[in-house]
Design a protein around this motif. Structure first.
Motif, PDB file in Angstrom:
ATOM      1  N   UNK A 105       0.850  -1.178   0.000  1.00  0.00           N
ATOM      2  CA  UNK A 105       0.000   0.000   0.000  1.00  0.00           C
ATOM      3  C   UNK A 105       0.888   1.231   0.000  1.00  0.00           C
ATOM      4  N   UNK A 106       0.291   2.374  -0.338  1.00  0.00           N
ATOM      5  CA  UNK A 106       1.015   3.637  -0.380  1.00  0.00           C
ATOM      6  C   UNK A 106       0.176   4.689   0.348  1.00  0.00           C
ATOM      7  N   UNK A 107       0.552   4.989   1.594  1.00  0.00           N
ATOM      8  CA  UNK A 107      -0.206   5.944   2.395  1.00  0.00           C
ATOM      9  C   UNK A 107      -0.216   7.327   1.751  1.00  0.00           C
ATOM     10  N   UNK A 108       0.917   7.762   1.217  1.00  0.00           N
ATOM     11  CA  UNK A 108       0.957   9.098   0.597  1.00  0.00           C
ATOM     12  C   UNK A 108       0.006   9.182  -0.585  1.00  0.00           C
ATOM     13  N   UNK A 109      -0.061   8.125  -1.399  1.00  0.00           N
ATOM     14  CA  UNK A 109      -1.006   8.110  -2.520  1.00  0.00           C
ATOM     15  C   UNK A 109      -2.440   8.160  -1.996  1.00  0.00           C
ATOM     16  N   UNK A 110      -2.724   7.380  -0.957  1.00  0.00           N
ATOM     17  CA  UNK A 110      -4.076   7.388  -0.387  1.00  0.00           C
ATOM     18  C   UNK A 110      -4.448   8.790   0.072  1.00  0.00           C
ATOM     19  N   UNK A 111      -3.567   9.425   0.846  1.00  0.00           N
ATOM     20  CA  UNK A 111      -3.860  10.755   1.377  1.00  0.00           C
ATOM     21  C   UNK A 111      -4.011  11.782   0.252  1.00  0.00           C
ATOM     22  N   UNK A 112      -3.185  11.671  -0.789  1.00  0.00           N
ATOM     23  CA  UNK A 112      -3.285  12.589  -1.933  1.00  0.00           C
ATOM     24  C   UNK A 112      -4.628  12.406  -2.655  1.00  0.00           C
ATOM     25  N   UNK A 113      -4.997  11.162  -2.917  1.00  0.00           N
ATOM     26  CA  UNK A 113      -6.263  10.877  -3.604  1.00  0.00           C
ATOM     27  C   UNK A 113      -7.469  11.297  -2.756  1.00  0.00           C
ATOM     28  N   UNK A 114      -7.387  11.071  -1.452  1.00  0.00           N
ATOM     29  CA  UNK A 114      -8.472  11.486  -0.562  1.00  0.00           C
ATOM     30  C   UNK A 114      -8.640  13.003  -0.594  1.00  0.00           C
TER      31      UNK A 114
END
Length: 166
Positions: free
Chosen positions: A51-60
């Motif tokens: 998983x990629x937390x930074x990608x998740x936070x950016x997309x959110x």
């Protein structure tokens, strides 16, 4: 492997509204598999090898227009928490920390806490409160300020239900 993304600060009253159906779709669009959500407080369960937390936070942020910090735990980590003796008491909450705490932060917590608690694996605080969560000073905000890092709280019942869905 099965993970849960624990989202911080969504759907609290009228603030930071996030629809769980759109959240599920967003995680699927990011490539996560077998995505499901549990209750409105932002628990997204998914299967993946990574998983990629930074990608998740950016997309959110791009989707909902406000910052949504994400903390990830896998099924085995939640099962360890669930087996801890303090977790079996009443009025139990888990503060899921974004990062592992340092020795200095551990010493700080040791000097501040007066309810029964344990820092588990340096990134979770399991606390059995003698008061109601809304009456104690040991809230999620308290730990974030003292430790200088993002954390998100879940009660014992929510942790148990997440595990059932994993």
């Amino acid at each position: 492997m099965t993970f849960v993304a624990l989202l911080r600060g969504i759907n609290l009253g009228a603030k930071n509204k996030v629809d769980m159906k759109s959240l599920k779709v967003l995680f699927e669009e990011m490539g996560y598999e077998n995505v499901r959500t549990y209750i409105q407080t932002g628990n997204v369960i998914f299967d993946n090898t990574a998983y990629d937390i930074l990608e998740m936070e950016r997309e959110l942020f791009e989707t909902y227009g406000f910052d949504i910090p994400v903390v990830i735990r896998n099924k085995a980590e939640l099962e360890e928490i669930q087996r801890h003796p303090i977790f079996l008491k009443e009025q139990v909450y888990v503060m899921f920390l974004a990062n592992e705490i340092s020795d200095e932060q551990q010493a700080l917590l040791d000097s501040l806490i007066d309810d029964e608690f344990v820092v588990w694996n340096r990134k979770n605080i399991i606390i059995s409160l003698s008061k109601n969560y809304h009456q104690t000073k040991f809230t999620n905000t308290f730990f974030e300020k003292k430790l200088g890092m993002v954390s998100t709280a879940r009660n014992q019942n929510t942790v148990n239900k997440i595990l059932l869905k994993m």
